[in-house]
Scaffold this active site. Structure first.
Site, short mmCIF file in Angstrom:
data_model
loop_
_atom_site.label_atom_id
_atom_site.label_comp_id
_atom_site.label_asym_id
_atom_site.label_seq_id
_atom_site.Cartn_x
_atom_site.Cartn_y
_atom_site.Cartn_z
N HIS A 123 -4.98 14.02 -10.90
CA HIS A 123 -4.95 12.58 -11.19
C HIS A 123 -3.90 12.22 -12.24
CE1 HIS A 123 -8.38 11.43 -8.72
NE2 HIS A 123 -9.00 12.52 -9.15
N ASP B 282 -4.19 2.76 -4.92
CA ASP B 282 -2.74 2.66 -4.68
C ASP B 282 -2.37 1.33 -4.02
OD1 ASP B 282 -3.98 3.08 -2.29
OD2 ASP B 282 -2.60 4.61 -1.56
N ASP C 72 0.86 -1.18 0.00
CA ASP C 72 0.00 0.00 0.00
C ASP C 72 0.90 1.23 0.00
OD1 ASP C 72 -2.28 1.58 0.16
OD2 ASP C 72 -2.15 1.69 2.34
N ASN D 60 -2.34 13.10 -5.39
CA ASN D 60 -3.52 13.28 -6.24
C ASN D 60 -4.18 14.63 -5.97
OD1 ASN D 60 -3.81 11.23 -8.11
ND2 ASN D 60 -4.96 9.90 -6.73
N ASP E 8 -1.47 9.12 -11.78
CA ASP E 8 -1.34 8.04 -12.78
C ASP E 8 0.12 7.85 -13.19
OD1 ASP E 8 -4.06 7.73 -12.67
OD2 ASP E 8 -4.47 8.77 -14.56
#
Length: 236
Positions: free
Chosen positions: A161, A191, A148, A156, A165
């Site tokens: 975003h 994530d 994680d 973000n 990405d």
């Protein structure tokens, strides 16, 4: 034309000879007329023979011509049939290949994450189920690592975003360069990542998990004027 003329003369001479004979005439005049008629009859027969030969030759030539035309037509039809068959096979091959390619793409898209190219949660769960069954049937030991990313939401929210990405794609490439080809890496969503380690005991899995945390921590992510240090947590 010659046959027609000879026939007329022979017919006239025969009539004249018949008239002389019927009138009781005889002698040289009758013999000459009969001789002339006989000669013309021979000419008529010769012309008839020539006409028959000509008709026979014409018939043979017509048969030969028709046969050649038939043969050429047949050969042309055979060539056209072969061409049509080859085109049909080629078109069928293209259709089948395109359908197979589309099917492979659909299967790939259904089983992989569109952003990272890793297997998605659905495919990962299917593979994990297979590994569990395999472990129960054999003496092999496998490991599962859950990864994680820390504070991914901050990136973000701060940069958008697109930045998130880009970071996920970079982390994916980093993780793939560290693991073995026999291992299965997946993006579970957001994530979250997961990794199946085949034929790996707990001690080795702990070392690999620590190594993954270190390689993620070594990433320095820059986006416009922002610079982020990345970190991750792992469970085994």
């Amino acid at each position: 034309s010659a046959l027609k003329d000879a026939t007329k003369i022979a017919y006239a001479d025969n009539l004249k000879a018949i008239e002389l004979i019927m009138a009781g005439k005889s002698g040289t005049s009758v013999d000459e007329i009969l001789s002339s008629a006989f000669s013309k009859q021979k000419d008529v027969l010769r012309y008839l023979d020539e006409l028959v030969d000509f008709q026979q030759q014409s018939a043979e030539a017509a048969v030969k011509t028709n046969y050649m035309e038939y043969k050429n037509t047949r050969n042309l039809l055979i060539i056209l049939s072969v061409i049509v068959l080859l085109l049909a096979i080629f078109i069928a091959f293209l259709v089948i290949r395109r359908a197979a390619q589309s099917h492979r793409e659909m299967v790939y898209q259904a089983n992989h994450d569109a952003l990272t190219g890793l297997m998605n949660r659905r495919e990962f769960e299917r593979r994990l189920s297979d590994v569990v069954i395999q472990a129960k049937k054999s003496d092999l030991e496998h490991a599962l690592i859950y990864i994680d990313l820390d504070q991914f939401k901050i990136i973000n929210d701060t940069c958008g975003h697109m930045a998130g990405d880009a970071l996920l794609q970079r982390i994916t490439a980093t993780l793939q360069s560290y693991i073995r080809h026999s291992d299965s890496l997946a993006r579970l969503g957001g994530d979250e990542f997961a990794l199946i380690l085949l034929d790996c005991n707990l001690e080795s899995a702990e070392a690999i998990a620590q190594g993954l945390i270190e390689v993620v921590r070594s990433i320095r992510f820059e986006w416009e004027e922002h610079v982020f240090n990345v970190s991750a947590s792992a469970g085994i």
